[in-house]
Design a protein around this motif. Structure first.
Motif, mmCIF file in Angstrom:
data_model
loop_
_atom_site.group_PDB
_atom_site.id
_atom_site.type_symbol
_atom_site.label_atom_id
_atom_site.label_comp_id
_atom_site.label_asym_id
_atom_site.label_seq_id
_atom_site.Cartn_x
_atom_site.Cartn_y
_atom_site.Cartn_z
ATOM 1 N N UNK A 178 0.824 -1.221 0.000
ATOM 2 C CA UNK A 178 0.000 0.000 0.000
ATOM 3 C C UNK A 178 0.855 1.268 0.000
ATOM 4 N N UNK A 179 1.586 1.491 -1.074
ATOM 5 C CA UNK A 179 2.535 2.613 -1.073
ATOM 6 C C UNK A 179 1.868 3.981 -0.943
ATOM 7 N N UNK A 180 0.566 4.072 -1.164
ATOM 8 C CA UNK A 180 -0.062 5.390 -1.055
ATOM 9 C C UNK A 180 -1.035 5.486 0.111
ATOM 10 N N UNK A 181 -0.980 4.480 1.002
ATOM 11 C CA UNK A 181 -1.923 4.488 2.132
ATOM 12 C C UNK A 181 -1.738 5.742 2.975
ATOM 13 N N UNK A 183 -2.086 8.813 2.290
ATOM 14 C CA UNK A 183 -1.465 9.973 1.648
ATOM 15 C C UNK A 183 -2.520 10.896 1.056
ATOM 16 N N UNK A 184 -2.156 12.158 0.965
ATOM 17 C CA UNK A 184 -3.047 13.109 0.300
ATOM 18 C C UNK A 184 -3.067 12.810 -1.195
ATOM 19 N N UNK A 185 -4.033 13.349 -1.895
ATOM 20 C CA UNK A 185 -4.147 13.147 -3.347
ATOM 21 C C UNK A 185 -2.837 13.564 -4.038
ATOM 22 N N UNK A 186 -2.338 14.688 -3.582
ATOM 23 C CA UNK A 186 -1.117 15.215 -4.209
ATOM 24 C C UNK A 186 0.051 14.253 -4.022
ATOM 25 N N UNK A 187 0.242 13.778 -2.760
ATOM 26 C CA UNK A 187 1.330 12.840 -2.483
ATOM 27 C C UNK A 187 1.117 11.535 -3.239
ATOM 28 N N UNK A 188 -0.146 11.097 -3.328
ATOM 29 C CA UNK A 188 -0.455 9.874 -4.065
ATOM 30 C C UNK A 188 -0.027 10.021 -5.517
ATOM 31 N N UNK A 208 0.641 -4.200 -3.435
ATOM 32 C CA UNK A 208 -0.640 -4.383 -2.755
ATOM 33 C C UNK A 208 -1.265 -3.015 -2.662
ATOM 34 N N UNK A 209 -2.492 -2.890 -3.084
ATOM 35 C CA UNK A 209 -3.048 -1.546 -3.084
ATOM 36 C C UNK A 209 -4.551 -1.570 -2.893
ATOM 37 N N UNK A 210 -5.013 -0.519 -2.260
ATOM 38 C CA UNK A 210 -6.419 -0.315 -2.006
ATOM 39 C C UNK A 210 -7.024 0.581 -3.072
ATOM 40 N N UNK A 211 -6.197 1.548 -3.459
ATOM 41 C CA UNK A 211 -6.645 2.640 -4.308
ATOM 42 C C UNK A 211 -6.704 2.168 -5.768
#
Lengths: 254, 380
Positions: A178-181, A183-188, A208-211
């Protein structure tokens, strides 16, 4: 293994925690150079699967094979030395050390191996490692903050630095949990850009990701996990059209 | 290849000068006599070594006095069996305490955190009790291990070096009493500091800092952390052995009380008081504790009465009654209080205090750039 391109093979893995069957009959083949996403609802066993691959958990049965080497039963540091690096859900970094040192440590692990009593040379005479680390930081756009304490970075920057810590080892396989867990939209978005950029380097990745936004913009292959089983496998388009996946996970929102 | 960066070289030179000039600049403080100066050096070495394990690697050992004691015993045995010369004794002590540390470290490092601390404490107390009981043939129990006129001293006898009168440790035939003893110990402190500096600034040192910061990441980064922690443990054990041996050189009587847990606790206090993880902090901590121990333990009620003489009688007596609890035998009460204050208000120790003050002065000129530079320097 029938497919010669397969670099990571999770073969018939089961994992039980007491009565809970966290992983059942997992068979996963990841091909060299591809980005393979594992998606699934909460509690589907995604993190358990990653922990089995990286050696943090031992499977109840079955095994994990990386490029002909059985990973099962090896320690995390041995698995890393085989060329597998991992990005954690919550960045695991050296908070008290500078950003530059955070990146130098993995570079030294790559060069010196699991243990070396290297105490006669000064750190500042390691010019090769130093230059490599600075180049790496330049690459991920963090050169300016190289002297900062890693613990004081923003969450997005910590993730970026952790990625740099993995990339400097030139791993053959990169695992991303989940590398973007969180995180803000910008950071994502900056993280996605960075992951796309390193995609061209031909490194194999398991993510592995949720988004869903992240998954569909990065993955070559997707495996869908639900209740510890793989219920679908294929390209993003195949998975998107799969009625079983719609039912179990996407819930008709796509 | 550069040996050291400019800053490190300056730090090292500064440290060397400060140490060698101690008999001069400590004179106004009434601390410039050899016996105390030797202790400054010895406990400085002990703290520098302890800091490699605790400050750099993050493993808090509560049993380092065991290695200190083993170093002392080993040195005295070397004086008895081999030679009265200090050098073989030092080498022997460092090797023996290193082996001892290897064994204890191997077992203790199977755990981390509080369990590691408890294991080291248990081993040290075990050594302490063994020294008083089963191991009496080696340690001479409560009497302590001493030098004797009829010790064999095989090396000395084969080389035909005679011993006149009461045997005392020497260096190439020179006596090591008084200031000679101080400079002998000072040389070792400077060497110990140099090695600690090299370790801190080496890739190995960075790995130790990495282990302290995040051991999980170290494992997933491909490091086998076990041998790193064991190496740090053995190195710091050898430092303790070296310090113990020097104490035996300056005073060739080894007793088991050197291994007691209070002695282990003292080095923890020194390191934290000065600033764990810094290079000079532990040395300063050791010096301060030894200095104030020397002063406070010498004070008794008579001195206190003289001090509070100007006050009315009742107040005088009350103050003496209170303060007398903190001096003499009660010095540990003072030490404990200071320790509590440091941990609560200045967890980084004295070095953090210095840094804060330096920061305060640093900000002012930076706030107004250009103003400090054009000012002409007054001619001297």
């Amino acid at each position: 293994m029938t497919n010669p391109n397969v670099v990571l093979h999770v073969a018939d893995v089961h994992k039980r925690f007491g009565g809970l069957h966290a992983l059942a009959d997992i068979d996963l083949q990841v091909e060299e150079g591809q980005t393979h996403a594992i998606i699934g609802p909460n509690g589907a066993g995604k993190s358990t699967l990653l922990n089995v691959i990286i050696g943090k958990l031992a499977p109840t049965s079955g095994q994990v094979v990386f490029d002909g080497t059985i990973l099962t039963g090896r320690k995390p540091y041995q698995i890393n030395q085989l060329g597998i690096a991992r990005v954690f859900q919550t960045p695991e970094i050296f908070a008290d050390l500078s950003v530059l040192h955070n990146v130098m440590i993995p570079a030294l692990a790559k060069r010196d191996g699991a243990f070396r009593l290297n105490m006669l040379r000064g750190l500042d005479s390691e010019t090769g490692i130093l230059r490599e680390s600075e180049d790496m930081l330049e690459d991920v756009g963090m050169f300016a903050s190289r002297e900062m304490a890693a613990g004081s970075l923003s969450r997005g920057d910590k993730r970026r630095m952790e990625l740099a810590m993995c990339l400097i080892q030139h791993p053959r396989l990169l695992l991303l949990d989940e590398p973007t867990a969180g995180m803000s939209r910008h950071d994502t978005n900056t993280t996605i850009e960075l992951l796309k950029k390193i995609k061209s380097r031909g490194m194999t990745k398991v993510i592995i990701e949720h988004d869903m936004h992240v998954v569909f913009s990065l993955a070559d292959k997707i495996s869908v996990l639900a209740q510890g089983r793989i219920i679908a496998d294929g390209t993003p388009d195949q998975v998107r059209g799969n009625p079983k996946v719609q039912e179990a996970y996407l819930g008709g929102t796509h | 290849m550069r040996i050291m960066s400019r800053n490190d070289l300056l730090l090292f030179l500064g440290f060397t000068v400060v140490v060698l000039a101690m008999p001069i600049w400590l004179h106004p403080f009434g601390a410039a006599y050899p016996d105390l100066l030797q202790r400054f050096m010895i406990f400085g070495i002990f703290a520098v070594g302890f800091n490699i394990l605790f400050g750099l690697t993050g493993y808090l050992s509560f049993g380092h006095a065991a290695f200190f004691g083993v170093g002392s015993y080993a040195a005295v045995w070397s004086f008895k069996l081999l030679s009265l010369d200090a050098i073989p004794a030092m080498i022997f002590a460092v090797v023996v305490s290193g082996v001892f540390a290897l064994v204890i470290g191997f077992v203790s490092l199977r755990r981390s955190g509080i369990y590691f601390s408890i294991l080291t404490l248990a081993f040290a107390q075990m050594s302490y009790n063994l020294a008083y009981s089963v191991l009496t043939p080696i340690t001479n129990g409560e009497t302590g291990l001493q030098l004797n006129l009829n010790d064999p001293r095989y090396l000395d006898t084969t080389m035909g070096i005679p011993t006149a009168g009461q045997p005392v440790p020497t260096l190439l035939g020179q006596s090591l009493g008084g200031f000679a003893g101080f400079y002998f110990c000072a040389g070792f402190l400077i060497l110990a500091f140099f090695i600690a500096m090299r370790i801190t600034n080496s890739p190995f040192g960075m790995m130790l800092k990495g282990i302290k910061s995040n051991q999980t990441r170290m494992n997933y980064t491909g490091f086998n952390t076990k041998p790193y922690t064991l190496a740090a443990f053995v190195i710091s054990g050898m430092y303790a052995g070296l310090a113990g041996a020097l104490l035996a050189v300056t005073d060739p009587l080894a007793g088991a009380e050197r291994m007691q847990w209070t002695a282990s606790g003292e080095v923890v206090l020194m390191t934290i008081l000065g600033g764990a993880g810094t290079l000079v902090g532990p040395v300063i901590g050791a010096w301060l504790i030894k200095y104030f121990e020397n002063i406070f333990s010498a004070i008794n009620e008579t001195i206190l009465h003289r001090f509070f003489d100007v006050l009315p009688d009742g107040l005088d007596n009350a103050l003496v009654a209170i303060t007398s609890k903190f001096v003499g035998e009660g010095w540990f009460l003072t030490l404990g209080l200071v320790f509590v204050l440091i941990v609560v208000f200045l967890p980084g120790g004295i070095m953090e205090g210095v840094r804060r003050i330096a920061h305060l002065f640093d900000r002012k000129p930076k706030g107004r750039p250009g103003k400090a530079a054009p000012q002409p320097q007054p001619a001297e």
